[in-house]
Design a protein around this motif. Sequence first.
Motif, PDB file in Angstrom:
ATOM      1  N   ARG A 349      31.943  34.227  38.319  1.00  6.77           N
ATOM      2  CA  ARG A 349      33.065  33.600  37.610  1.00  6.77           C
ATOM      3  C   ARG A 349      32.674  32.165  37.254  1.00  6.77           C
ATOM      4  NH1 ARG A 349      38.438  34.153  40.857  1.00  6.77           N
ATOM      5  NH2 ARG A 349      39.225  33.425  38.829  1.00  6.77           N
ATOM      6  N   LEU A 350      32.014  32.028  36.114  1.00 11.34           N
ATOM      7  CA  LEU A 350      31.515  30.715  35.714  1.00 11.34           C
ATOM      8  C   LEU A 350      32.643  29.723  35.477  1.00 11.34           C
ATOM      9  CD1 LEU A 350      28.553  31.638  33.336  1.00 11.34           C
ATOM     10  CD2 LEU A 350      28.469  30.874  35.697  1.00 11.34           C
ATOM     11  N   ASP A 351      33.816  30.203  35.033  1.00 15.84           N
ATOM     12  CA  ASP A 351      34.936  29.289  34.831  1.00 15.84           C
ATOM     13  C   ASP A 351      35.346  28.641  36.151  1.00 15.84           C
ATOM     14  OD1 ASP A 351      35.727  31.875  35.673  1.00 15.84           O
ATOM     15  OD2 ASP A 351      37.802  31.467  35.100  1.00 15.84           O
ATOM     16  N   VAL A 352      35.266  29.400  37.237  1.00 12.22           N
ATOM     17  CA  VAL A 352      35.597  28.865  38.559  1.00 12.22           C
ATOM     18  C   VAL A 352      34.514  27.901  39.024  1.00 12.22           C
ATOM     19  CG1 VAL A 352      35.884  29.474  40.990  1.00 12.22           C
ATOM     20  CG2 VAL A 352      36.985  30.863  39.225  1.00 12.22           C
ATOM     21  N   LEU A 353      33.255  28.284  38.858  1.00 15.82           N
ATOM     22  CA  LEU A 353      32.149  27.446  39.319  1.00 15.82           C
ATOM     23  C   LEU A 353      32.062  26.135  38.550  1.00 15.82           C
ATOM     24  CD1 LEU A 353      29.403  30.178  39.808  1.00 15.82           C
ATOM     25  CD2 LEU A 353      30.610  28.912  41.589  1.00 15.82           C
ATOM     26  N   GLN A 354      32.449  26.150  37.276  1.00 18.95           N
ATOM     27  CA  GLN A 354      32.366  24.942  36.452  1.00 18.95           C
ATOM     28  C   GLN A 354      33.620  24.076  36.543  1.00 18.95           C
ATOM     29  OE1 GLN A 354      31.490  26.862  32.715  1.00 18.95           O
ATOM     30  NE2 GLN A 354      29.264  26.765  33.038  1.00 18.95           N
ATOM     31  N   ASP A 355      34.619  24.546  37.267  1.00 17.36           N
ATOM     32  CA  ASP A 355      35.855  23.777  37.447  1.00 17.36           C
ATOM     33  C   ASP A 355      35.656  22.782  38.588  1.00 17.36           C
ATOM     34  OD1 ASP A 355      38.357  22.768  37.799  1.00 17.36           O
ATOM     35  OD2 ASP A 355      39.346  24.677  38.220  1.00 17.36           O
TER      36      ASP A 355
END
Length: 402
Positions: A349-355
């Motif tokens: 989940r790149l959106d989670v990791l980049q948040d």
Amino acid sequence: MALALAGGGPFGAVYEIGALMALEESLEGIDFSELDVYVGVSAGSFLAAALANGIRVPEIYGLFIEGEGADEALSPEVFMRPALREFAARARSLPPLVARSLWAYLASPFSRGALESFAALGRAIPTGVFDNDTIHRYLERVFTRRGRTDDFRRLARRLYLVATDLDSGESVSFGRPGRDHVPISRAVQASAALPGLFPPVEIDGRFFVDGALKKTLHASEALDDGARLVFCVNPIVPYDASLAAEKGRGRHRQLVEGGLPVVLSQTFRAIIHSRLTAGIAKYRGQYKGADVVLFEPDADDSEIFFTNIFGYATRRRLCAHAYERTRRDLLRRRHELGPLLARHGIRLRLDVLQDESRRLGVPARRPARGVPAPWRLPAAAADLRDTLVDLRRWLAKERPLA
């Protein structure tokens, strides 16, 4: 799918909880409380047993880190109660040992020196400082709650807790047929019985100590059962003081400055990690078609190396640190891990990791549109500095000799 958790004492368990919290929220298509196989060694046996009982990672965090639930909260006193019965038993053996040693010396003072005559007094030294029976009683209480079990045979998932037979030096996997009648809480006690700190644990007339004495991780327990993907978490790595100093993080450029505790810690970590590295390489060669994914601290992480975790505030800080570092590790390795995990139906989940607003135990919040995020520049600068140091070191190693 499987999960293998290494040891490391209370520190190791806290680190592993933080790492699992990061993995749980960053991976889609996997539930770490519903895997096929769990393997636990030493401190990792606590978490493996809890997960196999269906206790979810956030719930484990609440119990072990935040101290939620008066009856189930894990406090440092569980690990640090003096082994009074062991002390008393050894003390009772002292007078006859002294008498026999004195008689042996007086009977032949010239043929047997004092050191040889009184060597038997070593049998009066306690085999452990702390009482690990409190660990057994604590876990017995936790695992006999409604919906849980202290019996390997009643679990919906396979659980293997590894200890070392003191008299043979062989590894024993509790949970396997013939060893699955042992209560889970007792098996955890045996697996975590680190010599010197805790007395050996007697089970069926045999004595057992820490499972890490033989191997560090024992992921082969899951691979032998046919697991095609094994997540491994190891909290113990040797510290690279010079690399930490280069990155502006180290307390000491030379660890000898830290005295005996630091020297012993580094020695223990180096021995443990060298075996782990050899084991991982063997797994990848021996179990073709199976993927083994390892998560562990960076070698230059001074926060991990120097932290004393007794006390809730320190445990929260260490757990949050492990959470952040695991998130960074996932993001850094995304090009390697993405295709590997996809083969098993798992997505990063790149959106989670980049948040970057996410914090352990704090609901994520995104900054309002158009409002700059002031923490991003320092974090990016630190990442760039670390990358440049790593690149310079890599180039120095790869440069051919003139």
